[in-house]
Design a protein around this motif. Structure first.
Motif, PDB file in Angstrom:
ATOM      1  N   GLN A  17      -6.376   7.649  -2.273  1.00 18.72           N
ATOM      2  CA  GLN A  17      -5.439   7.861  -1.171  1.00 18.72           C
ATOM      3  C   GLN A  17      -6.149   7.757   0.177  1.00 18.72           C
ATOM      4  O   GLN A  17      -5.629   7.163   1.126  1.00 18.72           O
ATOM      5  N   SER A  18      -7.358   8.310   0.265  1.00 18.02           N
ATOM      6  CA  SER A  18      -8.114   8.241   1.507  1.00 18.02           C
ATOM      7  C   SER A  18      -8.514   6.804   1.830  1.00 18.02           C
ATOM      8  O   SER A  18      -8.420   6.361   2.981  1.00 18.02           O
ATOM      9  N   LEU A  19      -8.952   6.051   0.825  1.00 16.53           N
ATOM     10  CA  LEU A  19      -9.316   4.651   1.036  1.00 16.53           C
ATOM     11  C   LEU A  19      -8.104   3.835   1.492  1.00 16.53           C
ATOM     12  O   LEU A  19      -8.202   3.009   2.401  1.00 16.53           O
ATOM     13  N   ALA A  20      -6.959   4.067   0.844  1.00 15.09           N
ATOM     14  CA  ALA A  20      -5.749   3.333   1.213  1.00 15.09           C
ATOM     15  C   ALA A  20      -5.299   3.685   2.622  1.00 15.09           C
ATOM     16  O   ALA A  20      -4.846   2.812   3.382  1.00 15.09           O
ATOM     17  N   TRP A  21      -5.406   4.962   2.972  1.00 11.04           N
ATOM     18  CA  TRP A  21      -5.031   5.414   4.314  1.00 11.04           C
ATOM     19  C   TRP A  21      -5.854   4.692   5.377  1.00 11.04           C
ATOM     20  O   TRP A  21      -5.317   4.168   6.353  1.00 11.04           O
ATOM     21  N   GLN A  22      -7.151   4.635   5.190  1.00 15.67           N
ATOM     22  CA  GLN A  22      -8.016   3.979   6.166  1.00 15.67           C
ATOM     23  C   GLN A  22      -7.790   2.461   6.180  1.00 15.67           C
ATOM     24  O   GLN A  22      -7.736   1.844   7.252  1.00 15.67           O
ATOM     25  N   GLY A  23      -7.659   1.862   4.988  1.00 18.51           N
ATOM     26  CA  GLY A  23      -7.436   0.427   4.927  1.00 18.51           C
ATOM     27  C   GLY A  23      -6.104   0.018   5.541  1.00 18.51           C
ATOM     28  O   GLY A  23      -6.009  -1.031   6.197  1.00 18.51           O
ATOM     29  N   PHE A  24      -5.069   0.825   5.331  1.00 19.10           N
ATOM     30  CA  PHE A  24      -3.732   0.525   5.858  1.00 19.10           C
ATOM     31  C   PHE A  24      -3.758   0.411   7.378  1.00 19.10           C
ATOM     32  O   PHE A  24      -3.323  -0.587   7.966  1.00 19.10           O
ATOM     33  N   TRP A  25      -4.299   1.424   8.053  1.00 22.90           N
ATOM     34  CA  TRP A  25      -4.263   1.428   9.512  1.00 22.90           C
ATOM     35  C   TRP A  25      -5.268   0.461  10.116  1.00 22.90           C
ATOM     36  O   TRP A  25      -5.023  -0.116  11.178  1.00 22.90           O
ATOM     37  N   LEU A  26      -6.397   0.254   9.435  1.00 21.41           N
ATOM     38  CA  LEU A  26      -7.342  -0.741   9.928  1.00 21.41           C
ATOM     39  C   LEU A  26      -6.749  -2.143   9.826  1.00 21.41           C
ATOM     40  O   LEU A  26      -6.940  -2.976  10.711  1.00 21.41           O
ATOM     41  N   GLN A  27      -6.003  -2.403   8.759  1.00 22.70           N
ATOM     42  CA  GLN A  27      -5.315  -3.688   8.621  1.00 22.70           C
ATOM     43  C   GLN A  27      -4.271  -3.860   9.714  1.00 22.70           C
ATOM     44  O   GLN A  27      -4.139  -4.935  10.304  1.00 22.70           O
ATOM     45  N   LEU A  28      -3.529  -2.800  10.005  1.00 27.89           N
ATOM     46  CA  LEU A  28      -2.496  -2.881  11.039  1.00 27.89           C
ATOM     47  C   LEU A  28      -3.117  -3.164  12.405  1.00 27.89           C
ATOM     48  O   LEU A  28      -2.634  -4.023  13.162  1.00 27.89           O
ATOM     49  N   VAL A  29      -4.200  -2.467  12.732  1.00 23.23           N
ATOM     50  CA  VAL A  29      -4.843  -2.654  14.039  1.00 23.23           C
ATOM     51  C   VAL A  29      -5.493  -4.037  14.125  1.00 23.23           C
ATOM     52  O   VAL A  29      -5.364  -4.735  15.140  1.00 23.23           O
ATOM     53  N   GLY A  30      -6.195  -4.442  13.056  1.00 27.15           N
ATOM     54  CA  GLY A  30      -6.804  -5.766  13.061  1.00 27.15           C
ATOM     55  C   GLY A  30      -5.772  -6.868  13.196  1.00 27.15           C
ATOM     56  O   GLY A  30      -5.983  -7.853  13.917  1.00 27.15           O
TER      57      GLY A  30
ATOM     58  N   ALA B 242       0.812  -1.219   0.000  1.00 23.45           N
ATOM     59  CA  ALA B 242       0.000   0.000   0.000  1.00 23.45           C
ATOM     60  C   ALA B 242       0.847   1.271   0.000  1.00 23.45           C
ATOM     61  O   ALA B 242       0.287   2.372  -0.105  1.00 23.45           O
ATOM     62  N   PHE B 243       2.162   1.159   0.089  1.00 24.86           N
ATOM     63  CA  PHE B 243       3.021   2.349   0.165  1.00 24.86           C
ATOM     64  C   PHE B 243       2.830   3.305  -1.016  1.00 24.86           C
ATOM     65  O   PHE B 243       2.768   4.514  -0.813  1.00 24.86           O
ATOM     66  N   PRO B 244       2.753   2.825  -2.265  1.00 27.95           N
ATOM     67  CA  PRO B 244       2.581   3.791  -3.368  1.00 27.95           C
ATOM     68  C   PRO B 244       1.277   4.575  -3.269  1.00 27.95           C
ATOM     69  O   PRO B 244       1.211   5.725  -3.733  1.00 27.95           O
ATOM     70  N   LEU B 245       0.252   3.990  -2.683  1.00 29.77           N
ATOM     71  CA  LEU B 245      -1.018   4.701  -2.542  1.00 29.77           C
ATOM     72  C   LEU B 245      -0.966   5.739  -1.438  1.00 29.77           C
ATOM     73  O   LEU B 245      -1.687   6.742  -1.481  1.00 29.77           O
ATOM     74  N   LEU B 246      -0.102   5.528  -0.452  1.00 31.13           N
ATOM     75  CA  LEU B 246       0.024   6.471   0.655  1.00 31.13           C
ATOM     76  C   LEU B 246       1.021   7.578   0.361  1.00 31.13           C
ATOM     77  O   LEU B 246       0.815   8.732   0.758  1.00 31.13           O
ATOM     78  N   LEU B 247       2.116   7.240  -0.306  1.00 31.91           N
ATOM     79  CA  LEU B 247       3.221   8.175  -0.474  1.00 31.91           C
ATOM     80  C   LEU B 247       3.481   8.592  -1.908  1.00 31.91           C
ATOM     81  O   LEU B 247       4.195   9.560  -2.149  1.00 31.91           O
ATOM     82  N   GLY B 248       2.960   7.846  -2.865  1.00 29.29           N
ATOM     83  CA  GLY B 248       3.268   8.137  -4.257  1.00 29.29           C
ATOM     84  C   GLY B 248       2.588   9.398  -4.759  1.00 29.29           C
ATOM     85  O   GLY B 248       1.508   9.773  -4.284  1.00 29.29           O
TER      86      GLY B 248
ATOM     87  N   LEU C  89      -8.857   1.398  -8.303  1.00 22.09           N
ATOM     88  CA  LEU C  89      -9.021   2.754  -8.816  1.00 22.09           C
ATOM     89  C   LEU C  89      -7.743   3.267  -9.470  1.00 22.09           C
ATOM     90  O   LEU C  89      -7.794   3.999 -10.468  1.00 22.09           O
ATOM     91  N   GLU C  90      -6.590   2.878  -8.908  1.00 21.90           N
ATOM     92  CA  GLU C  90      -5.306   3.355  -9.437  1.00 21.90           C
ATOM     93  C   GLU C  90      -4.664   2.364 -10.404  1.00 21.90           C
ATOM     94  O   GLU C  90      -3.568   2.613 -10.909  1.00 21.90           O
ATOM     95  N   GLY C  91      -5.311   1.224 -10.649  1.00 18.34           N
ATOM     96  CA  GLY C  91      -4.767   0.260 -11.591  1.00 18.34           C
ATOM     97  C   GLY C  91      -3.539  -0.476 -11.104  1.00 18.34           C
ATOM     98  O   GLY C  91      -2.707  -0.892 -11.917  1.00 18.34           O
ATOM     99  N   HIS C  92      -3.401  -0.674  -9.788  1.00 20.19           N
ATOM    100  CA  HIS C  92      -2.259  -1.400  -9.221  1.00 20.19           C
ATOM    101  C   HIS C  92      -2.595  -2.901  -9.193  1.00 20.19           C
ATOM    102  O   HIS C  92      -2.852  -3.483  -8.132  1.00 20.19           O
ATOM    103  N   TRP C  93      -2.553  -3.527 -10.359  1.00 21.32           N
ATOM    104  CA  TRP C  93      -3.037  -4.899 -10.485  1.00 21.32           C
ATOM    105  C   TRP C  93      -2.080  -5.913  -9.869  1.00 21.32           C
ATOM    106  O   TRP C  93      -2.512  -6.980  -9.412  1.00 21.32           O
ATOM    107  N   VAL C  94      -0.800  -5.615  -9.847  1.00 22.07           N
ATOM    108  CA  VAL C  94       0.149  -6.523  -9.191  1.00 22.07           C
ATOM    109  C   VAL C  94      -0.141  -6.587  -7.689  1.00 22.07           C
ATOM    110  O   VAL C  94      -0.102  -7.668  -7.075  1.00 22.07           O
ATOM    111  N   ALA C  95      -0.449  -5.428  -7.098  1.00 18.92           N
ATOM    112  CA  ALA C  95      -0.794  -5.403  -5.669  1.00 18.92           C
ATOM    113  C   ALA C  95      -2.083  -6.164  -5.413  1.00 18.92           C
ATOM    114  O   ALA C  95      -2.206  -6.877  -4.413  1.00 18.92           O
ATOM    115  N   VAL C  96      -3.057  -6.037  -6.309  1.00 19.61           N
ATOM    116  CA  VAL C  96      -4.304  -6.786  -6.181  1.00 19.61           C
ATOM    117  C   VAL C  96      -4.028  -8.287  -6.211  1.00 19.61           C
ATOM    118  O   VAL C  96      -4.543  -9.057  -5.378  1.00 19.61           O
ATOM    119  N   ALA C  97      -3.202  -8.718  -7.157  1.00 19.42           N
ATOM    120  CA  ALA C  97      -2.857 -10.136  -7.255  1.00 19.42           C
ATOM    121  C   ALA C  97      -2.135 -10.620  -6.003  1.00 19.42           C
ATOM    122  O   ALA C  97      -2.359 -11.744  -5.531  1.00 19.42           O
TER     123      ALA C  97
END
Length: 496
Positions: free
Chosen positions: A339-352, A325-331, A421-429
């Motif tokens: 970016q907002s979706l990635a931000w929320q998903g990143f920290w929710l994943q970390l806490v979960g 998720a780094f490119p979605l947060l910092l790229g 949304l950003e077309g990061h298909w490798v990350a999806v895979a």
């Protein structure tokens, strides 16, 4: 990119209740740990009282942070300014840290009675207190000096806890971990020295105003990134992780895998968002390593022969979910909605993951304690006598696999939405592959446990409440997916 951490100005009265809550949240773990070292608790109720007080302080701070948006404190000691700040993200991480530490502390008396360790066991309590204090400092820090102090205290306390069992393999793995964490600290400190020498700023808010893209920012970010990645066990610098958990005590493993390694990842995101605000290649490089880490960690866990190796190796893969998720947060050039979706998903994943992985380690520890077996084959037939421990392991696995209605499902849904949304298909895979691999090694463990043809073993009864504590953590990770709007509301406070 400093908007992510809400570095704003706010003034509060010196005697505001938040100041007292902060003081108790920081000092009480240290005092309680020192007292428990002098008179180790034999029952859980004194530990429960202290834990409730600490969590109450954290809840008070969370409420104030949610209402005000940002709390700030500042002191000048011997000419050095110490700045602390708490926003929604910090409050969420603070309360989760207190809850996981409380669970490990409540689990410890029963575990120690069954383990029958030597007199070194009394040092577990002050080390746990220092760990929570250091974690709180990291979540609250608003300057480079406080971040460094928190990180070093956390590393030293973690080393001390991991070698408490006194086993030769624990001492060997602990010494290796100590040397590596010192290398990481030295690398990190070199990056901090370069920042201070070039820009002359310690406070993060001021540093964000003066940082300019260029060679200095790149070199400093590389040094900081290498040191923090080593401490966080990010792929491929994860080699020390599994050995230290093989012989560590169960509450220590739960605390370390659930919280300690997350602090370095938090600092990495925080500092890179300042130093590499518009950099394309560094986040992409981390994401590619994360994708490899998901596959590698999943395969190692799938082929693991011992339960602790399986649980520890899966951490490498789970950290890979955060790395992609780094490119979605910092790229640069990322759409605000993605970016907002990635931000929320990143920290929710970390806490979960913090809640579920801690529960999984406690459940695994219960299985090993009750059977005296650590290998997967040795756990064959445990479904007959230890169904609750297996249930807890399964509930925690739901979060790690990302199945509904867990926090892992909601977090992955948010991350996948942003990636599509950003077309990061490798990350999806990579996320899909990680989910399948997680299911593979979890079901492999259950295949042995539900082997009804296995011979019956002698089972040691577990202490009262040991399963209940692990169950509460696993259910918390599960329920967080249903009540995700509550942590997401706090995360939006750091997104404003």
């Amino acid at each position: 990119m400093t908007w992510r951490f809400g570095l704003l100005e706010s003034v509060f009265a010196p005697l505001a209740p938040s100041h007292w809550a902060l003081a108790f949240a920081l000092v009480l773990p240290l005092l309680a740990g020192a007292g428990a070292a002098l008179a180790p608790p034999r029952r859980t109720w004194p530990v429960l009282v202290v834990c409730l007080l600490i969590v109450a302080c954290g809840a008070w701070l969370m409420r104030d942070a949610a209402q005000a948006g940002l709390l700030r404190w500042q002191w000048s000691v011997a000419g050095v300014t110490i700045a602390l700040r708490l926003n929604g993200l910090g409050a969420l991480l603070l309360v989760v840290s207190q809850c996981v530490t409380a669970a490990a502390a409540l689990y410890a008396p029963g575990f120690l009675r069954l383990e029958s360790p030597g007199p070194q066991a009394r040092w577990l309590w002050p080390l746990m207190g220092v760990t929570l204090f250091a974690l709180s400092l990291v979540w609250l820090a608003a300057d480079l000096l406080t971040l460094y102090v928190g990180l070093e205290l956390l590393s030293l306390a973690a080393v001390g806890m991991l070698v408490l069992s006194g086993k030769p393999e624990a001492l060997e793995a602990g010494m290796r971990y100590l040397l590596l964490t010192l290398v990481g600290s030295l690398t990190y400190l070199m990056g901090v020295a370069l920042i201070i020498g070039h820009w002359g700023e310690l406070e993060l808010a001021r540093l964000a105003e003066v940082v300019e893209p260029g060679a200095v920012a790149w070199i400093a970010a590389s040094l900081l990134g290498a040191g923090l990645a080593l401490k966080a066990a990010l792929f491929p610098l994860h080699g020390w992780l599994t050995p230290v958990h093989q012989s560590a005590w169960t509450p220590v493993s739960a605390l370390h895998a659930g919280l300690v390694i997350k602090a370095s990842l938090y600092i990495l995101i925080l500092l890179w968002s300042i130093l590499l605000a518009e950099t394309h290649w560094a986040p992409r490089f981390v994401a590619w390593l994360g994708a490899l880490g998901i596959v590698w960690g999943g395969l190692i866990a799938w082929r693991a022969q011992t339960l602790k190796t399986l649980v520890a190796s899966s951490t490498v893969a789970q950290l890979g979910y955060l790395m992609v998720a780094f490119p979605l947060l910092l790229g640069p050039g990322i759409a605000p909605i993605a970016q907002s979706l990635a931000w929320q998903g990143f920290w929710l994943q970390l806490v979960g993951h913090a809640l579920a992985k801690s529960a999984m380690f406690l459940a695994a520890g219960n299985l090993i304690l009750a059977t005296g077996e650590s290998s997967l084959k040795g756990l064959a037939g445990t479904s007959r006598r230890l169904p609750l421990s297996l249930l807890i392991f399964g509930i925690a696995s739901i979060t790690l696999m990302g199945l509904p209605p867990s926090a892992g499902f909601t977090a992955k849904w948010l991350l996948l939405h942003a990636m599509v949304l950003e077309g990061h298909w490798v990350a999806v895979a990579a996320l899909v592959a990680g989910t399948l691999l997680t299911a593979a090694y979890v079901f492999r463990m259950f295949r042995y446990s539900f082997d009804e043809t296995a011979p019956r073993h002698h089972y040691q009864p577990l202490g009262r409440g040991m399963d209940a504590i692990a169950l509460l953590l696993a259910l918390a990770a599960l329920v967080m997916g249903l009540l995700a709007h509550l942590p997401l509301a706090l995360l939006q406070g750091g997104d404003a």
